[in-house]
Design a protein around this motif. Structure first.
Motif, short mmCIF file in Angstrom:
data_model
loop_
_atom_site.label_atom_id
_atom_site.label_comp_id
_atom_site.label_asym_id
_atom_site.label_seq_id
_atom_site.Cartn_x
_atom_site.Cartn_y
_atom_site.Cartn_z
N ILE A 106 40.93 -3.20 61.90
CA ILE A 106 39.31 -3.37 62.72
C ILE A 106 38.34 -2.89 61.56
O ILE A 106 37.43 -3.39 61.35
CB ILE A 106 39.43 -2.50 63.87
CG1 ILE A 106 40.60 -3.57 64.89
CG2 ILE A 106 38.11 -2.88 64.57
CD1 ILE A 106 40.73 -2.65 66.42
N VAL A 127 35.92 -8.01 66.69
CA VAL A 127 34.39 -7.50 66.31
C VAL A 127 33.28 -8.31 66.70
O VAL A 127 32.30 -8.08 66.91
CB VAL A 127 34.71 -7.23 64.62
CG1 VAL A 127 33.33 -6.95 64.12
CG2 VAL A 127 35.55 -6.06 64.70
N ALA A 186 41.81 -0.51 71.55
CA ALA A 186 42.80 -1.14 71.00
C ALA A 186 44.02 -0.49 71.47
O ALA A 186 44.31 1.06 71.18
CB ALA A 186 42.83 -1.17 69.70
N VAL A 198 36.32 2.81 67.31
CA VAL A 198 37.45 2.13 68.01
C VAL A 198 38.12 3.35 68.86
O VAL A 198 38.22 4.58 68.26
CB VAL A 198 38.65 1.70 66.94
CG1 VAL A 198 39.78 1.52 67.39
CG2 VAL A 198 38.00 0.79 66.20
N ALA A 208 41.27 -9.28 64.20
CA ALA A 208 40.24 -8.04 63.93
C ALA A 208 38.66 -8.72 64.00
O ALA A 208 37.87 -8.19 64.58
CB ALA A 208 40.59 -7.38 62.97
#
Length: 442
Positions: free
Chosen positions: A354, A328, A341, A363, A324
């Motif tokens: 995340i 990021v 994702a 996301v 994660a």
């Protein structure tokens, strides 16, 4: 008799000699591996550098006699045959693609160890104990490459590895076996396989102490059905699949793969133009153990209708917090618009992990409703249409692409990098765009 037959063969008079043999003598002669074996099936004396070899690598096409060569080698070292070993070697590891493969092909198969022996000389096969015991006390133990950890602990004097290129956990199983080959003066191993361009096999071929012999399917024509040869050569001779499966060549891409090396080279550019939109796609693994799948992380952008694959940041054996944070960080570095994702494995956990790394990152969840091949095929079509570019070199990702076909990767592992690529390109070029809001006049 063997010496006489060799001398007659050298003078071109072998037919005359055989004509004078009785049926019993002829059966004895044909049962002797020294008489029947081809040069590529006979163990080498030394490695290319003149030192004793430690790995004998037999690369051959389908039906080329690889299994018979492996079985006869095990039989010979178990008996201490002078051309093979100075004394009987024990224990011997028998490692195959799966437990069923070791049993059905290497031991009980028509060219396996039991068939290589006369009925009165056959070793005792105990399937429940996965063990062969020869009458002189030599033991051969069966192992599956699906369970590398089973090779941790036992020790051996020799090993036979069959179809190495098909092993699901090839590197892991090979590593564990090497630590166990520690008995005797010079532990040796034979590898019999139809080649595939897996990293382990390519590395072995370049190492010191490794001897490589090759055998094509045609070389064993006397033991194959004529209709089989006629059929497969009519369909596959000269093709990439034929070169691999019939000629025993290592072909760097699969004939039935969705992508080709030429296609990817044509798509390569040095620098990316300014992007209109950038996404980072994640294909998270179901677990984070040593044998877990990788976490696929791929960034791509779109400019003037052309998708540009920017980076492959895939991680191996990463915990959720690690992948994660990596995704990021890539999102911020590229100033991306969103993270894509896949949530089939982790559901809401994927979004949560995340947002734990950075709650401000948008996301978008992607859920797979079709198989990997069906999802990847439209993306491959974009490459064929010239609508995708690769910015720089992405070797690990491209290896997966050129090895991905209807049955997945040749290794049997999950195509994690490719999955992330597919999600990224789908989001940029294949997903339906939201319609613009309309103003209705009164």
């Amino acid at each position: 008799m063997l010496a006489a037959s060799s001398a007659c063969a050298a003078k071109g008079r072998l037919d005359e000699l055989i004509a004078g043999f009785s049926a019993r003598e002829l059966a004895t002669l044909l049962a002797d591996w020294e008489f029947c074996a081809r040069e590529d099936q006979w163990p080498p004396l030394l490695a290319p550098d003149g030192a004793p070899w430690r790995v004998w690598l037999i690369l051959g096409g389908r039906g080329a006699g690889k299994t018979r060569a492996g079985a006869e080698w095990v039989r010979a070292i178990a008996r201490g045959r002078p051309q093979f070993a100075s004394r009987p070697l024990s224990p011997i590891a028998l490692v195959g693609e799966s437990a069923a493969h070791v049993r059905d092909v290497m031991i009980e198969g028509v060219s396996g160890i039991l068939a290589a022996h006369r009925r009165s000389e056959r070793p005792l096969w105990e399937p429940s104990r996965k063990r062969l015991t020869f009458d002189n006390g030599v033991v051969a133990q069966a192992f599956s490459a699906e369970d590398p950890e089973s090779l941790r602990g036992p020790q051996f004097s020799a090993a036979w590895c069959d179809e190495l290129a098909k092993w699901r956990y090839a590197q892991e199983s090979w590593d564990m076996l090497q630590f166990g080959l520690r008995l005797g003066e010079w532990p040796r191993q034979i590898v019999t396989t139809t080649p595939r361009p897996i990293p382990l096999l390519k590395r072995l071929m370049s190492e010191r102490g490794v001897v490589t012999t090759r055998a094509a399917t045609r070389q064993n024509a006397a033991n194959l059905a004529p209709s089989f040869l006629e059929s497969v050569f009519a369909q596959y001779a000269g093709t990439r699949l034929g070169r691999q499966e019939l000629d025993g060549e290592i072909v760097e891409e699969r004939a039935d793969a969705l992508w080709s090396r030429d296609m990817l080279e044509a798509a390569r550019i040095a620098d990316a133009p300014p992007m209109e939109r950038i996404v980072v796609a994640i294909d998270p693994p179901a677990s984070s153990g040593k044998r877990a799948d990788r976490c696929g992380i791929v960034a791509a952008g779109i400019a003037s209708g052309i998708v540009h694959v920017l980076e492959d940041a895939t991680l191996a054996t990463a915990r959720p917090a690690q992948w994660a944070r990596a995704a990021v960080a890539l999102y911020h570095r590229l100033e991306a618009d969103t993270l894509i994702a896949e949530v089939n494995q982790g559901g809401e956990m994927v979004r949560a992990v995340i947002h734990e790394a950075d709650p401000s990152v948008p996301v978008k969840e992607a859920r797979a409703t079709r198989g990997k091949y069906l999802r990847a095929a439209p993306v491959a079509q974009l490459y064929e249409q010239g609508r995708v570019r690769h910015v720089g070199a992405l070797p690990a990702l491209e290896d997966e692409m050129c090895d991905f076909a209807l049955d997945g990767l040749s290794s049997g592992r999950s195509p994690d990098r490719l999955d992330a690529l597919v999600w990224a390109i789908h989001a940029l070029a294949l997903a339906p765009r939201a319609s613009e809001p309309r103003i209705r006049r009164l």
